[in-house]
Scaffold this motif. Structure first.
Motif, mmCIF file in Angstrom:
data_model
loop_
_atom_site.group_PDB
_atom_site.id
_atom_site.type_symbol
_atom_site.label_atom_id
_atom_site.label_comp_id
_atom_site.label_asym_id
_atom_site.label_seq_id
_atom_site.Cartn_x
_atom_site.Cartn_y
_atom_site.Cartn_z
ATOM 1 N N VAL A 133 0.856 -1.183 0.000
ATOM 2 C CA VAL A 133 0.000 0.000 0.000
ATOM 3 C C VAL A 133 0.890 1.229 0.000
ATOM 4 C CG1 VAL A 133 -1.778 1.268 1.225
ATOM 5 C CG2 VAL A 133 -1.832 -1.229 1.186
ATOM 6 N N LEU A 134 0.802 2.029 -1.044
ATOM 7 C CA LEU A 134 1.633 3.216 -1.175
ATOM 8 C C LEU A 134 0.933 4.422 -0.574
ATOM 9 C CD1 LEU A 134 2.880 2.739 -4.853
ATOM 10 C CD2 LEU A 134 4.037 2.089 -2.732
ATOM 11 N N PRO A 135 1.667 5.370 -0.041
ATOM 12 C CA PRO A 135 1.033 6.590 0.480
ATOM 13 C C PRO A 135 0.452 7.409 -0.659
ATOM 14 C CG PRO A 135 3.420 6.809 0.465
ATOM 15 C CD PRO A 135 3.123 5.373 0.121
ATOM 16 N N PRO A 136 -0.578 8.215 -0.382
ATOM 17 C CA PRO A 136 -1.183 9.030 -1.448
ATOM 18 C C PRO A 136 -0.196 10.070 -1.963
ATOM 19 C CG PRO A 136 -2.036 9.671 0.701
ATOM 20 C CD PRO A 136 -1.227 8.425 0.921
ATOM 21 N N PRO A 137 -0.333 10.484 -3.204
ATOM 22 C CA PRO A 137 0.586 11.496 -3.751
ATOM 23 C C PRO A 137 0.376 12.842 -3.077
ATOM 24 C CG PRO A 137 -1.190 11.045 -5.287
ATOM 25 C CD PRO A 137 -1.321 10.032 -4.195
ATOM 26 N N ASP A 138 1.458 13.609 -3.004
ATOM 27 C CA ASP A 138 1.394 14.910 -2.348
ATOM 28 C C ASP A 138 1.884 16.052 -3.226
ATOM 29 O OD1 ASP A 138 3.981 14.086 -2.410
ATOM 30 O OD2 ASP A 138 4.388 14.392 -0.277
ATOM 31 N N THR A 139 2.253 15.789 -4.454
ATOM 32 C CA THR A 139 2.660 16.843 -5.377
ATOM 33 C C THR A 139 1.914 16.668 -6.696
ATOM 34 O OG1 THR A 139 4.546 15.555 -6.192
ATOM 35 C CG2 THR A 139 4.941 17.064 -4.348
ATOM 36 N N LEU A 140 1.768 17.759 -7.419
ATOM 37 C CA LEU A 140 1.054 17.721 -8.690
ATOM 38 C C LEU A 140 1.839 16.983 -9.762
ATOM 39 C CD1 LEU A 140 -1.633 18.728 -9.813
ATOM 40 C CD2 LEU A 140 -0.475 20.815 -10.556
ATOM 41 N N ALA A 141 3.169 16.971 -9.643
ATOM 42 C CA ALA A 141 3.980 16.278 -10.645
ATOM 43 C C ALA A 141 3.798 14.765 -10.582
ATOM 44 C CB ALA A 141 5.452 16.647 -10.462
ATOM 45 N N GLU A 142 3.398 14.237 -9.440
ATOM 46 C CA GLU A 142 3.236 12.788 -9.303
ATOM 47 C C GLU A 142 1.960 12.277 -9.975
ATOM 48 O OE1 GLU A 142 3.562 11.487 -5.291
ATOM 49 O OE2 GLU A 142 5.193 12.863 -4.807
ATOM 50 N N VAL A 143 0.992 13.137 -10.231
ATOM 51 C CA VAL A 143 -0.293 12.687 -10.773
ATOM 52 C C VAL A 143 -0.536 13.163 -12.201
ATOM 53 C CG1 VAL A 143 -1.315 12.556 -8.484
ATOM 54 C CG2 VAL A 143 -1.472 14.682 -9.776
ATOM 55 N N ARG A 144 0.241 14.105 -12.706
ATOM 56 C CA ARG A 144 0.034 14.608 -14.054
ATOM 57 C C ARG A 144 0.563 13.618 -15.078
ATOM 58 N NH1 ARG A 144 2.006 20.810 -14.103
ATOM 59 N NH2 ARG A 144 1.021 20.728 -16.154
ATOM 60 N N LEU A 172 -15.798 17.383 -5.738
ATOM 61 C CA LEU A 172 -15.262 16.707 -4.558
ATOM 62 C C LEU A 172 -13.847 16.242 -4.843
ATOM 63 C CD1 LEU A 172 -15.465 15.257 -1.767
ATOM 64 C CD2 LEU A 172 -16.376 13.283 -3.012
ATOM 65 N N ILE A 173 -12.893 16.715 -4.048
ATOM 66 C CA ILE A 173 -11.545 16.150 -4.009
ATOM 67 C C ILE A 173 -11.501 15.192 -2.826
ATOM 68 C CG2 ILE A 173 -9.095 16.650 -3.724
ATOM 69 C CD1 ILE A 173 -9.536 19.328 -5.024
ATOM 70 N N LEU A 174 -11.072 13.975 -3.063
ATOM 71 C CA LEU A 174 -11.117 12.952 -2.026
ATOM 72 C C LEU A 174 -10.359 13.404 -0.780
ATOM 73 C CD1 LEU A 174 -10.665 9.778 -4.245
ATOM 74 C CD2 LEU A 174 -12.761 10.870 -3.450
ATOM 75 N N PRO A 175 -10.869 13.096 0.412
ATOM 76 C CA PRO A 175 -10.304 13.671 1.645
ATOM 77 C C PRO A 175 -8.849 13.315 1.896
ATOM 78 C CG PRO A 175 -12.480 12.720 2.055
ATOM 79 C CD PRO A 175 -12.075 12.296 0.682
ATOM 80 N N TRP A 176 -8.394 12.171 1.405
ATOM 81 C CA TRP A 176 -7.007 11.777 1.678
ATOM 82 C C TRP A 176 -6.030 12.317 0.633
ATOM 83 C CZ3 TRP A 176 -11.089 8.513 0.770
ATOM 84 C CH2 TRP A 176 -11.168 7.951 -0.502
ATOM 85 N N ILE A 177 -6.509 13.108 -0.292
ATOM 86 C CA ILE A 177 -5.654 13.718 -1.306
ATOM 87 C C ILE A 177 -5.355 15.156 -0.873
ATOM 88 C CG2 ILE A 177 -5.432 14.361 -3.730
ATOM 89 C CD1 ILE A 177 -5.458 11.364 -3.271
ATOM 90 N N HIS A 178 -4.089 15.442 -0.611
ATOM 91 C CA HIS A 178 -3.652 16.773 -0.188
ATOM 92 C C HIS A 178 -2.546 17.227 -1.143
ATOM 93 C CE1 HIS A 178 -5.976 16.364 3.546
ATOM 94 N NE2 HIS A 178 -5.465 15.151 3.651
ATOM 95 N N ILE A 179 -2.960 17.765 -2.282
ATOM 96 C CA ILE A 179 -2.025 18.217 -3.303
ATOM 97 C C ILE A 179 -2.264 19.699 -3.525
ATOM 98 C CG2 ILE A 179 -1.276 17.955 -5.694
ATOM 99 C CD1 ILE A 179 -2.186 15.108 -5.633
ATOM 100 N N PRO A 180 -1.262 20.531 -3.354
ATOM 101 C CA PRO A 180 -1.454 21.967 -3.594
ATOM 102 C C PRO A 180 -1.814 22.240 -5.057
ATOM 103 C CG PRO A 180 0.561 21.558 -2.341
ATOM 104 C CD PRO A 180 0.081 20.231 -2.824
#
Length: 299
Positions: free
Chosen positions: A51-62, A151-159
């Motif tokens: 189980v990986l931690p959720p992404p925290d930067t925009l570069a990880e999801v783009r 809705l942005i999922l609660p466990w997603i904290h990406i600036p």
């Protein structure tokens, strides 16, 4: 003790009430032990492998992908469950023309859930901002789309994720809405409940704050105004949005009626001057030109 508890049987004997038997399991040494009495360990639980931690930067999801979902599919049911559990308004059936969307990262991780529907029938700040009359609003209201769920999922904290998603919506919504509803929108509206939210995401994405609703709601016909106050935000989807929304769109019925009236008039004129071939040719050319003019308006 209640008198009708039926604790006694006939001949004044106590009734035997069966008790639930404890669940037993066999230990390594062969003895039986209670299953609900597990030894308490002082050490913290080990993390789950894989189980990986959720992404925290925009570069990880783009790059992000915004695609419509259908409620009867697994992805649509997952979207509805997220909205029902995580959004403060819950899940409700959208009104009118509608489209549900999900935003995923490049690896398929769900990040946000959105919903689009028909625009509100009457909004005084919005109508003043556009310059609508009641007749013009009735004609061009399908060109405005409402965004009732974001809705942005609660466990997603990406600036800056919210403004990035709204920019993606502005580029892709006209194409998806046209393919689904056969109408190309030129303006999108949304509502922000105050003071729960400040509308910072809309302001950062270039939306226009045009006013505050009175709290009547969609079905308030008695002017009770029992809904919370909400701010109205608008975002144009193209540069000439105001000209399109204030244009009187001639529908097929109007063009057909005009052509029918012209045919009636030309038939009367033709009966009067039917012996002159030049006039007949002029009438035919005029009839064809007006037909082309009517088809151009239908586009």
């Amino acid at each position: 003790m209640r008198a009708d508890a039926n604790w006694r049987r006939r001949h004044d004997r106590y009734r035997r009430v069966p008790l639930p038997r404890p669940r037993l399991h066999r230990r390594r040494d062969g003895a039986l032990a209670r299953a609900d009495r597990q030894p308490v360990s002082a050490q913290p639980p080990r993390p789950v492998q894989g189980v990986l931690p959720p992404p925290d930067t925009l570069a990880e999801v783009r790059p992000l992908t915004l695609r419509p979902v259908v409620g009867c599919t697994r992805e649509g049911q997952l979207r509805n469950a997220f909205v029902a559990r995580c959004h403060y308004l819950g899940y409700t059936t959208l009104v009118g023309a509608q489209m549900r969307c999900a935003v995923h990262a490049h690896d398929g991780t769900p990040l946000a859930m959105l919903g689009f529907s028909s625009a509100a029938w009457t909004l005084a700040p919005r109508d003043r901002f556009i310059g609508w009359s009641p007749q013009m609003r009735q004609k061009n209201l399908p060109l405005v789309v409402d965004n009732p769920r974001f809705l942005i999922l609660p466990w997603i904290h990406i600036p800056n994720l919210g403004s990035h998603i709204l920019a993606l919506v502005r580029r892709q919504l006209p194409v998806d809405w046209t393919a689904r509803c056969n109408t190309t929108p030129v303006l999108i509206e949304t509502f922000v409940e105050t003071p729960r939210h400040t509308g910072a995401v809309c302001r950062a994405s270039g939306w226009n704050h045009v006013g505050t609703a009175q709290g009547r709601g969609r079905y308030d016909t008695n002017n009770r105004c029992d809904k919370p106050k909400i701010d109205i935000w608008l975002r144009p989807l193209r540069k000439d949005w105001k000209r399109i929304l204030n244009r009187w769109i001639r529908n097929r019925h109007d063009s057909t009626e005009r052509l029918r009236r012209f045919e009636l008039r030309t038939s009367r004129v033709k009966r009067c001057i039917g012996g002159f071939p030049v006039c007949n040719q002029l009438l035919v050319r005029t009839r064809h030109a007006l037909a082309r003019y009517g088809r151009a308006w239908l586009r």
